[in-house]
Design a protein around this motif. Structure first.
Motif, PDB file in Angstrom:
ATOM      1  N   GLY A 198      43.281  19.882  31.635  1.00 29.98           N
ATOM      2  CA  GLY A 198      43.929  19.419  32.871  1.00 29.98           C
ATOM      3  C   GLY A 198      43.010  18.591  33.749  1.00 29.98           C
ATOM      4  N   LEU A 199      41.927  18.069  33.173  1.00 33.55           N
ATOM      5  CA  LEU A 199      41.005  17.237  33.960  1.00 33.55           C
ATOM      6  C   LEU A 199      41.377  15.763  33.765  1.00 33.55           C
ATOM      7  CD1 LEU A 199      37.675  19.181  33.223  1.00 33.55           C
ATOM      8  CD2 LEU A 199      38.982  19.182  35.361  1.00 33.55           C
ATOM      9  N   HIS A 200      42.586  15.426  34.205  1.00 33.63           N
ATOM     10  CA  HIS A 200      43.112  14.082  33.942  1.00 33.63           C
ATOM     11  C   HIS A 200      42.311  13.018  34.693  1.00 33.63           C
ATOM     12  CE1 HIS A 200      46.285  16.290  32.041  1.00 33.63           C
ATOM     13  NE2 HIS A 200      46.565  16.921  33.177  1.00 33.63           N
ATOM     14  N   ASP A 201      41.861  13.342  35.903  1.00 31.93           N
ATOM     15  CA  ASP A 201      41.097  12.338  36.669  1.00 31.93           C
ATOM     16  C   ASP A 201      39.743  12.054  36.012  1.00 31.93           C
ATOM     17  OD1 ASP A 201      40.518  14.982  37.291  1.00 31.93           O
ATOM     18  OD2 ASP A 201      39.962  14.576  39.368  1.00 31.93           O
ATOM     19  N   VAL A 202      39.143  13.078  35.418  1.00 33.72           N
ATOM     20  CA  VAL A 202      37.871  12.869  34.718  1.00 33.72           C
ATOM     21  C   VAL A 202      38.127  12.001  33.479  1.00 33.72           C
ATOM     22  CG1 VAL A 202      35.900  13.986  33.605  1.00 33.72           C
ATOM     23  CG2 VAL A 202      37.054  15.121  35.508  1.00 33.72           C
ATOM     24  N   PHE A 228      45.240  25.739  42.885  1.00 33.88           N
ATOM     25  CA  PHE A 228      43.869  25.212  42.881  1.00 33.88           C
ATOM     26  C   PHE A 228      42.889  26.340  42.565  1.00 33.88           C
ATOM     27  CE2 PHE A 228      39.788  24.224  44.666  1.00 33.88           C
ATOM     28  CZ  PHE A 228      39.616  22.865  44.481  1.00 33.88           C
ATOM     29  N   CYS A 229      43.067  27.468  43.253  1.00 27.89           N
ATOM     30  CA  CYS A 229      42.131  28.583  43.059  1.00 27.89           C
ATOM     31  C   CYS A 229      42.226  29.136  41.645  1.00 27.89           C
ATOM     32  CB  CYS A 229      42.399  29.678  44.083  1.00 27.89           C
ATOM     33  SG  CYS A 229      42.115  29.092  45.762  1.00 27.89           S
ATOM     34  N   ARG A 230      43.428  29.152  41.109  1.00 31.39           N
ATOM     35  CA  ARG A 230      43.583  29.659  39.752  1.00 31.39           C
ATOM     36  C   ARG A 230      42.984  28.683  38.736  1.00 31.39           C
ATOM     37  NH1 ARG A 230      48.486  33.201  37.560  1.00 31.39           N
ATOM     38  NH2 ARG A 230      48.219  32.815  35.360  1.00 31.39           N
ATOM     39  N   LYS A 231      42.983  27.424  39.104  1.00 31.73           N
ATOM     40  CA  LYS A 231      42.446  26.416  38.182  1.00 31.73           C
ATOM     41  C   LYS A 231      40.910  26.394  38.179  1.00 31.73           C
ATOM     42  CE  LYS A 231      43.274  21.601  36.891  1.00 31.73           C
ATOM     43  NZ  LYS A 231      43.909  20.344  37.225  1.00 31.73           N
ATOM     44  N   TYR A 272      40.313  33.219  30.793  1.00 32.73           N
ATOM     45  CA  TYR A 272      39.270  33.001  31.819  1.00 32.73           C
ATOM     46  C   TYR A 272      38.190  32.057  31.287  1.00 32.73           C
ATOM     47  CZ  TYR A 272      40.930  36.356  35.267  1.00 32.73           C
ATOM     48  OH  TYR A 272      41.667  36.986  36.242  1.00 32.73           O
ATOM     49  N   LEU A 273      37.940  32.172  29.995  1.00 34.00           N
ATOM     50  CA  LEU A 273      36.910  31.307  29.406  1.00 34.00           C
ATOM     51  C   LEU A 273      37.330  29.829  29.485  1.00 34.00           C
ATOM     52  CD1 LEU A 273      34.202  32.053  28.065  1.00 34.00           C
ATOM     53  CD2 LEU A 273      35.294  31.615  25.866  1.00 34.00           C
ATOM     54  N   VAL A 274      38.606  29.578  29.367  1.00 28.83           N
ATOM     55  CA  VAL A 274      39.101  28.193  29.475  1.00 28.83           C
ATOM     56  C   VAL A 274      38.850  27.670  30.898  1.00 28.83           C
ATOM     57  CG1 VAL A 274      41.164  26.734  29.401  1.00 28.83           C
ATOM     58  CG2 VAL A 274      40.810  28.478  27.641  1.00 28.83           C
ATOM     59  N   ILE A 275      39.070  28.511  31.887  1.00 27.73           N
ATOM     60  CA  ILE A 275      38.805  28.081  33.275  1.00 27.73           C
ATOM     61  C   ILE A 275      37.308  27.784  33.436  1.00 27.73           C
ATOM     62  CG2 ILE A 275      38.987  28.667  35.711  1.00 27.73           C
ATOM     63  CD1 ILE A 275      41.261  30.569  35.022  1.00 27.73           C
ATOM     64  N   ALA A 276      36.496  28.670  32.867  1.00 20.21           N
ATOM     65  CA  ALA A 276      35.038  28.453  32.950  1.00 20.21           C
ATOM     66  C   ALA A 276      34.671  27.126  32.298  1.00 20.21           C
ATOM     67  CB  ALA A 276      34.313  29.603  32.267  1.00 20.21           C
ATOM     68  N   GLU A 277      35.320  26.819  31.193  1.00 15.48           N
ATOM     69  CA  GLU A 277      35.019  25.552  30.506  1.00 15.48           C
ATOM     70  C   GLU A 277      35.402  24.357  31.394  1.00 15.48           C
ATOM     71  OE1 GLU A 277      36.690  25.089  26.577  1.00 15.48           O
ATOM     72  OE2 GLU A 277      35.958  23.019  26.449  1.00 15.48           O
ATOM     73  N   ARG A 278      36.507  24.498  32.111  1.00 12.79           N
ATOM     74  CA  ARG A 278      36.934  23.413  33.018  1.00 12.79           C
ATOM     75  C   ARG A 278      35.843  23.144  34.063  1.00 12.79           C
ATOM     76  NH1 ARG A 278      41.622  25.651  34.762  1.00 12.79           N
ATOM     77  NH2 ARG A 278      42.735  24.773  32.979  1.00 12.79           N
ATOM     78  N   VAL A 279      35.335  24.222  34.646  1.00 16.59           N
ATOM     79  CA  VAL A 279      34.309  24.055  35.688  1.00 16.59           C
ATOM     80  C   VAL A 279      33.026  23.480  35.072  1.00 16.59           C
ATOM     81  CG1 VAL A 279      32.912  25.258  37.424  1.00 16.59           C
ATOM     82  CG2 VAL A 279      35.273  25.981  37.019  1.00 16.59           C
TER      83      VAL A 279
END
Ligand code: SF4
Length: 675
Positions: A660-664, A35-38, A581-588
């Motif tokens: 990986g935002l399947h619920d969204v 979770f934290c890594r995501k 890291y930029l991909v994680i930022a995009e997820r958030v």
């Protein structure tokens, strides 16, 4: 407190607290490493919590809203500039995603309680505060704190809980549910924007007191230290030049920026010296001359309506004449803050934070007010009230323009002769806004609501984006900032991205997709939209990364290549590339944006800026003469770069799945055929 994760060293605890204000129950939630890594830390965790737990359509000031206090992934790890906390919740100003952050010492103190974040649910039946340290967390009665200002509240709570205790609290504005209310820490510094202080007030929560002393451990302490030492050394260069800096040299530089054919890269070291010597007040005369400060409720021109002889009276050199001592936030070597005092006269103030550029501009050039004493008085007033100085100044500007054009009478203003530059009337109106008296009660919820109540054509003077008052950077001077004002999940935000910021951050060196980005070297290039959506999207994502770590924006601008990703790798042991890291930022970022879309908001439509902000009509004089920004083309290219649909605002299904935002993805596309 129950057992905390982080048996292996890794920069975060993997633990958050949920406080149910209705029942008084406090429950920990342990987060696993994936979770934290995501989601990284801080605001990343909060984006997921709010997406999962907040129902769309709730009243932001109702008990269903959730208010979160988050630390940063890098906070208290030995890295530099990483002491900011972020407050989150549904914003009552924009009716969408809300967050605001602030520096100081609260964030490390919260992290030392062994938690990464705390979320408040429901509404307490009586006024309370949360006390927590490394051993316990409990709600306490706050009835004796009712009505106290932010400084009195903090002083009393530190007296009660000891000097180690750090406090985040609301002042009277939050208690009175003003939509201009922020959350105060360090005796009057604010997480100001978006009205989250009103959310705190609506929950009957006066303060959060953090007094932990448990240090989070990191994976590779020596590597963190080495990076810190090298960056600190870089920041120390060129200090001797500080002595040559002053208002006149800034103003000349500002003219050069505004009128010259060249739009030079502002060397990061120059900005660093200014910040260190003067703080953000260094920008006041410079921006007024150069065209980056809004003048006369965005209808004036700095060098004509508020020339150097006026702007100098409220700028850097004037401000630091009153400075008693300098200070900095936790883990900051720049120390841009200062404590000022006015020793004599009716305006005497024992001590307060020196006003920031935004405050000097909002109560100065925006209102044509060159009376520094009145700005000091107002600064103290709004800090104590726990009120956003940008929104408050903008509300006064709106009222003055209504008065000057005959929409408001002296009777409406309670006897105030509300003319441009009348410092006495301006101070009087701020007192009324803080006290919610008369016209002040109408203005205390910002210009959009005020215009709706006043009517009579007043909406043309209400300068806001999506219900939040525009901050003090003029997009006609730096068009990049307009995207931060109306395409970001938090509208009217000046601390996300702009062409100037991107240059200072040397973004082209950091991420592979930035290497071919256009530079902003000419005036013509500044107003040419081609390729700009892509780089502004990158700027938004980089800022997302910065916020997840708990870093200060200035820290990323004053030394070029701040080693944020390297610090994260050393502290967590993850070994990710900057692009990863930029991909994680995009997820958030996608989660925050999706929150708004789920609320029925599409920024390009619902956060559309006031026409003055993009030069419609264009100004006839000054540095931004004849400038009208084609905001639709710019926003559409930003949307494309962000993989958002222009009409609905929805993020593309494929991109959501990739992230990986399947619920969204299910939320937006469950009724449609698979693509
Ligand atoms: S640069 Fe200023 S605002 Fe940023 S961390 Fe340092 S003292 Fe705080």
């Amino acid at each position: 407190m129950p057992e905390t994760r982080n048996s292996a060293a890794k920069a975060y605890w993997g633990k958050i607290l949920h406080v149910d204000l209705i029942t008084g129950t406090i429950s920990p939630e342990l987060l696993d490493d994936s979770f934290c890594r995501k989601y990284l830390g801080g605001i990343g965790i909060a984006a997921k919590v709010l997406w999962d737990r907040l129902k769309p359509g709730i009243d932001p000031l109702g008990p269903e809203n959730i208010l979160g206090f988050t630390t940063g992934l890098l906070t208290d790890t030995g890295s530099l500039f990483t002491g900011r906390f972020t407050v989150v919740g549904k914003s009552p100003a924009s009716d969408g995603w809300g967050d605001a952050n602030c520096g100081g010492y609260f964030s490390p103190a919260l992290k030392r309680c062994g938690v990464d974040a705390v979320f408040f649910h429901g509404k307490s039946p009586k006024l309370v505060y949360l006390y927590l340290d490394h051993e316990k967390a409990e709600l306490k009665d706050a009835s004796d704190l009712r009505g106290l200002d932010s400084i009195q509240t903090e002083d009393l709570l530190r007296e009660r809980h000891g000097k180690r205790a750090q406090v985040a609290c609301i002042g009277p504005s939050g208690e009175k549910l003003s939509l201009l209310a922020g959350i105060s820490t360090d005796r009057g510094r604010l997480a100001a924007r978006g009205g989250l202080g009103a959310v705190m007030g609506s929950k009957n929560l006066k303060a959060v007191v953090a007094a932990g002393k448990m240090r989070v451990s990191v994976q590779d302490k020596a590597a963190v230290k080495k990076l810190t030492r090298a960056f600190r050394k870089k920041l120390a260069r060129g200090k001797f030049i500080e002595r040559f800096l002053g208002d006149r040299s800034f103003a000349l530089f500002g003219k050069f920026l505004g009128f010259g054919c060249i739009y030079p890269r502002l060397p990061a070291f120059f900005w660093r010296l200014l910040l260190r010597k003067f703080g953000t007040s260094s920008a006041t005369a410079l921006f007024a001359e150069g065209g980056d400060s809004p003048i006369k409720n965005w209808a004036g021109v700095g060098c004509k309506d508020f020339p150097l002889k006026k702007s100098q009276k409220i700028s850097a050199e004037t401000v630091i004449r009153f400075e008693e001592k300098k200070y900095g936030c936790y883990s900051c070597p720049i120390r841009c803050g200062g404590i000022v005092s006015i020793k004599e006269g009716p305006s005497s103030i024992k001590e307060m934070h020196k006003p920031e550029y935004e405050t000097l501009c909002a109560f100065g050039s925006l209102l044509l007010n060159d009376d520094i004493y009145s700005i000091f008085r107002i600064n103290d007033l709004v800090n104590r009230a726990g009120m956003d100085s940008i929104s408050c100044g903008a509300s006064v500007a709106f009222a003055i323009e209504c008065y000057e054009s005959g929409i408001l009478s002296k009777e409406d203003t309670g006897g105030l002769d509300l003319r441009w530059g009348n410092s006495e009337a301006i101070s009087g109106l701020v007192e009324k806004i803080v006290g919610r008296e008369g016209l002040g009660d109408i203005l205390a919820d910002g210009v959009k609501h005020a215009a709706e109540r006043i009517g009579r054509g007043s909406e043309k003077f209400a300068v806001h984006c999506g219900g939040v008052e525009a901050p003090m950077q003029d997009p006609r001077y730096d068009p990049g900032v307009i995207i931060s004002y109306f395409c970001e999940p938090t509208p009217a935000r000046h601390t996300i991205s702009s062409y100037l910021w991107l240059d200072l951050q040397e973004i082209h060196k950091k991420f592979s997709r930035a290497s071919k980005m256009p530079l902003f070297v000419s005036r013509k290039g500044r107003y040419n939209n081609e390729g700009k959506g892509e780089i502004l999207a990158l700027g938004s994502l980089y800022k997302m990364l910065i916020d997840c770590t708990g870093a200060c924006l200035f820290g990323t601008e004053v030394g070029g290549e701040i080693p944020l990703c390297e610090w994260m790798n050393a502290a967590t042991g993850w070994n990710l590339t900057n692009d990863e890291y930029l991909v994680i930022a995009e997820r958030v970022h996608k989660l925050r944006h999706s929150f708004n879309v789920r609320e029925g908001l599409n920024p390009i439509r619902d956060f559309r800026p006031h026409p003055r902000l993009y030069g419609d009509p264009p100004q006839e004089k000054g540095p931004s003469r004849n400038v009208t920004i084609d905001i639709d083309t710019l926003a559409e290219s930003y949307y494309r770069a962000m993989h958002w649909d222009r009409e609905s605002g929805k993020p593309e299904r494929e991109r959501l799945e990739e992230l990986g935002l399947h619920d969204v993805s299910r939320e937006f596309y469950s009724c449609e055929e698979p693509s």
